[in-house]
Design a protein around this motif. Structure first.
Motif, PDB file in Angstrom:
ATOM      1  N   UNK A  83      62.210  47.588   6.088  1.00  0.00           N
ATOM      2  CA  UNK A  83      61.346  48.758   6.210  1.00  0.00           C
ATOM      3  C   UNK A  83      59.874  48.400   6.038  1.00  0.00           C
ATOM      4  N   UNK A  84      59.239  48.069   7.159  1.00  0.00           N
ATOM      5  CA  UNK A  84      57.819  47.716   7.133  1.00  0.00           C
ATOM      6  C   UNK A  84      57.034  49.004   7.382  1.00  0.00           C
ATOM      7  N   UNK A  85      56.373  49.501   6.378  1.00  0.00           N
ATOM      8  CA  UNK A  85      55.539  50.668   6.624  1.00  0.00           C
ATOM      9  C   UNK A  85      55.963  51.903   5.857  1.00  0.00           C
ATOM     10  N   UNK A  86      54.947  52.657   5.444  1.00  0.00           N
ATOM     11  CA  UNK A  86      55.174  53.868   4.662  1.00  0.00           C
ATOM     12  C   UNK A  86      56.000  54.880   5.466  1.00  0.00           C
ATOM     13  N   UNK A  87      55.799  54.914   6.789  1.00  0.00           N
ATOM     14  CA  UNK A  87      56.523  55.860   7.636  1.00  0.00           C
ATOM     15  C   UNK A  87      58.028  55.623   7.581  1.00  0.00           C
ATOM     16  N   UNK A  88      58.427  54.355   7.645  1.00  0.00           N
ATOM     17  CA  UNK A  88      59.851  54.010   7.618  1.00  0.00           C
ATOM     18  C   UNK A  88      60.470  54.393   6.270  1.00  0.00           C
ATOM     19  N   UNK A  89      59.754  54.099   5.180  1.00  0.00           N
ATOM     20  CA  UNK A  89      60.255  54.432   3.838  1.00  0.00           C
ATOM     21  C   UNK A  89      60.374  55.953   3.689  1.00  0.00           C
ATOM     22  N   UNK A 100      41.050  36.781  11.184  1.00  0.00           N
ATOM     23  CA  UNK A 100      40.606  37.455  12.408  1.00  0.00           C
ATOM     24  C   UNK A 100      40.754  38.970  12.240  1.00  0.00           C
ATOM     25  N   UNK A 101      41.734  39.349  11.409  1.00  0.00           N
ATOM     26  CA  UNK A 101      42.012  40.762  11.179  1.00  0.00           C
ATOM     27  C   UNK A 101      42.183  40.952   9.666  1.00  0.00           C
ATOM     28  N   UNK A 102      41.773  42.108   9.182  1.00  0.00           N
ATOM     29  CA  UNK A 102      41.943  42.359   7.739  1.00  0.00           C
ATOM     30  C   UNK A 102      43.103  43.304   7.487  1.00  0.00           C
ATOM     31  N   UNK A 103      43.715  43.100   6.337  1.00  0.00           N
ATOM     32  CA  UNK A 103      44.722  44.083   5.916  1.00  0.00           C
ATOM     33  C   UNK A 103      43.984  45.177   5.167  1.00  0.00           C
ATOM     34  N   UNK A 109      46.856  50.578   0.717  1.00  0.00           N
ATOM     35  CA  UNK A 109      48.281  50.270   0.884  1.00  0.00           C
ATOM     36  C   UNK A 109      49.102  51.104  -0.078  1.00  0.00           C
ATOM     37  N   UNK A 110      48.598  51.203  -1.345  1.00  0.00           N
ATOM     38  CA  UNK A 110      49.338  51.954  -2.364  1.00  0.00           C
ATOM     39  C   UNK A 110      49.343  53.443  -2.040  1.00  0.00           C
ATOM     40  N   UNK A 111      48.253  53.926  -1.437  1.00  0.00           N
ATOM     41  CA  UNK A 111      48.180  55.340  -1.056  1.00  0.00           C
ATOM     42  C   UNK A 111      48.924  55.593   0.263  1.00  0.00           C
ATOM     43  N   UNK A 112      49.643  54.537   0.739  1.00  0.00           N
ATOM     44  CA  UNK A 112      50.432  54.629   1.965  1.00  0.00           C
ATOM     45  C   UNK A 112      49.563  54.931   3.186  1.00  0.00           C
ATOM     46  N   UNK A 113      48.364  54.381   3.192  1.00  0.00           N
ATOM     47  CA  UNK A 113      47.422  54.667   4.274  1.00  0.00           C
ATOM     48  C   UNK A 113      47.091  53.448   5.129  1.00  0.00           C
ATOM     49  N   UNK A 114      47.927  52.404   5.042  1.00  0.00           N
ATOM     50  CA  UNK A 114      47.606  51.205   5.814  1.00  0.00           C
ATOM     51  C   UNK A 114      47.548  51.502   7.323  1.00  0.00           C
ATOM     52  N   UNK A 115      48.409  52.381   7.797  1.00  0.00           N
ATOM     53  CA  UNK A 115      48.441  52.752   9.216  1.00  0.00           C
ATOM     54  C   UNK A 115      47.097  53.333   9.665  1.00  0.00           C
ATOM     55  N   UNK A 129      40.359  50.515  12.235  1.00  0.00           N
ATOM     56  CA  UNK A 129      39.773  49.174  12.329  1.00  0.00           C
ATOM     57  C   UNK A 129      39.812  48.644  13.761  1.00  0.00           C
ATOM     58  N   UNK A 130      40.868  48.994  14.480  1.00  0.00           N
ATOM     59  CA  UNK A 130      41.021  48.515  15.847  1.00  0.00           C
ATOM     60  C   UNK A 130      40.950  49.708  16.793  1.00  0.00           C
ATOM     61  N   UNK A 131      39.756  50.002  17.289  1.00  0.00           N
ATOM     62  CA  UNK A 131      39.602  51.177  18.149  1.00  0.00           C
ATOM     63  C   UNK A 131      40.603  51.192  19.310  1.00  0.00           C
ATOM     64  N   UNK A 132      40.963  49.993  19.784  1.00  0.00           N
ATOM     65  CA  UNK A 132      41.915  49.938  20.898  1.00  0.00           C
ATOM     66  C   UNK A 132      43.271  50.506  20.487  1.00  0.00           C
ATOM     67  N   UNK A 133      43.495  50.568  19.159  1.00  0.00           N
ATOM     68  CA  UNK A 133      44.783  51.066  18.670  1.00  0.00           C
ATOM     69  C   UNK A 133      44.712  52.522  18.252  1.00  0.00           C
TER      70      UNK A 133
END
Ligand code: UDP
Length: 244
Positions: free
Chosen positions: A66-72, A198-201, A207-213, A219-223
Motif C-alpha cells: 500500500x503505497x500512498x495515503x489513498x490506498x491506506x 532531481x525530484x524532491x519528496x 507525508x505525516x499529514x497524508x499530503x504527499x500526493x 511540484x510537477x505542473x505536468x502532473x
C-alpha cells in the motif's frame, strides 16, 4: 506472518507493515523464483480500472504494497485495517540498507540518462559497501531491449529496481521476469529521481499529514491534472462499497 489482503477496485492489495514487507521480500531473496512486487497508490489503482493488462499484472504480482495515503484510506474504508503506508521509495531504501550485510546485489533500471549514475553514487554514500551491480536509463526502443535484458542477466542482481513510471515498469517487468530470473523485481516510479536529487519528496510533516500526493501534484505542473486521480479514486471506492 499475516497474509491479509484487501480488494480495492478489483486489485488485491496486501495489508502489512514495512517490517513485514521487508521480511516477506527477504524470504523471496533466499529463493531463485522470480517475484514481482508492485507499490500501489491511488493513481495506479485508478489506472487499473481502465487498463485490464495492468489490473491482471497487479493481481498476478507476488506482493502489492500500500503505497500512498489513498490506498491506506481505501483499505480501512472497505473494512480492512491497514497498519501503515509502505511507500515504494522507503521500501527500496530499507532493502538497500540491509543489502551490504546480506550481500544483495542491486540493479537500477530507469529514469532519464544520467540519473541512475547519480542515484548509484547516493546509494554508495548512504549504504557503504552496497553493490549496485548495474545501471541503465529508462529510455529505450524495442531494438535496445535484447541488450538491456542481456546486461541485467549478466549483472545477476538479487533486486531489480525498475523506475520507468506506471504502468510501463509493471508491464516491462511482467513480460520479462521469467527470462531475467531476478529474485525480486520492484516497480519504484520516481525513486531514482529522488535519490539523484532531481525530484524532491514531500517534507516529513506533509507525508505525516497524508499530503504527499498534493506536494507531488504541485511540484510537477505536468502532473497537476493527475491530482484529480485522488478525489476520483475516493468517489470510486465509495461507490464500489455501496454496490457490495
Ligand atoms: N521514465 C523512464 N522511461 C520512460 C518514462 C519514464 O525511465 O519511458 C522514468 C522517469 O524518468 C521517472 C520515472 O520513470 O524517473 C517515473 O516517472 P513518472 O513520475 O512519470 O511516473 P510515476 O511512477 O510517478 O507514475
Amino acid at each position: 506472518m499475516s497474509m491479509k489482503k484487501v480488494e480495492i477496485l478489483g486489485v488485491t492489495v496486501d495489508s502489512l507493515t514495512m517490517g513485514e514487507a521487508v521480511s516477506r521480500i527477504e524470504g523471496y531473496l533466499s529463493k531463485k523464483k522470480p517475484r514481482l512486487i508492485a507499490t500501489a497508490n491511488a493513481e495506479m489503482l485508478m489506472r487499473a480500472t481502465s487498463d485490464q493488462e495492468l489490473k491482471h499484472i497487479l493481481n498476478a504480482a507476488d506482493l502489492v504494497v500500500p503505497d500512498g495515503a489513498g490506498t491506506v484510506w481505501a483499505a480501512n474504508y472497505l473494512g480492512c485495517k491497514m497498519p501503515e503506508r509502505v511507500a515504494g521509495y522507503d521500501l527500496a531504501q530499507e532493502l538497500m540498507a540491509i543489502a551490504p550485510k546480506k550481500g544483495y546485489r542491486v540493479y537500477f533500471f530507469g529514469s532519464a540518462p544520467g540519473v541512475a549514475e547519480k542515484a548509484k553514487a547516493k546509494a554508495e554514500e548512504l549504504y557503504p559497501g552496497i553493490n549496485i551491480c548495474g545501471i541503465r536509463n529508462g529510455f529505450f526502443t524495442e531494438a535496445d531491449e535484447a541488450q538491456i535484458i542481456a546486461d541485467i542477466k549478466a549483472a545477476k542482481p538479487h533486486i531489480l529496481l525498475a523506475a520507468l513510471g506506471v504502468p510501463k515498469q509493471e508491464k516491462w517487468l511482467y513480460s520479462h521476469m521469467k527470462e531475467l530470473v531476478v529474485p525480486v523485481s520492484i516497480g519504484v516510479g520516481g525513486t531514482l529521481d529522488v535519490m539523484a536529487g532531481v525530484m524532491q519528496r514531500a517534507p516529513l510533516w506533509m507525508q505525516k499529514a497524508k499530503l504527499e500526493w498534493l506536494f507531488r501534484g504541485l511540484k510537477q505542473p505536468s502532473r497537476a491534472g493527475r491530482l484529480m486521480a485522488l478525489p476520483r479514486f475516493v468517489l470510486r471506492v465509495m461507490a464500489s462499497k455501496k454496490k457490495k
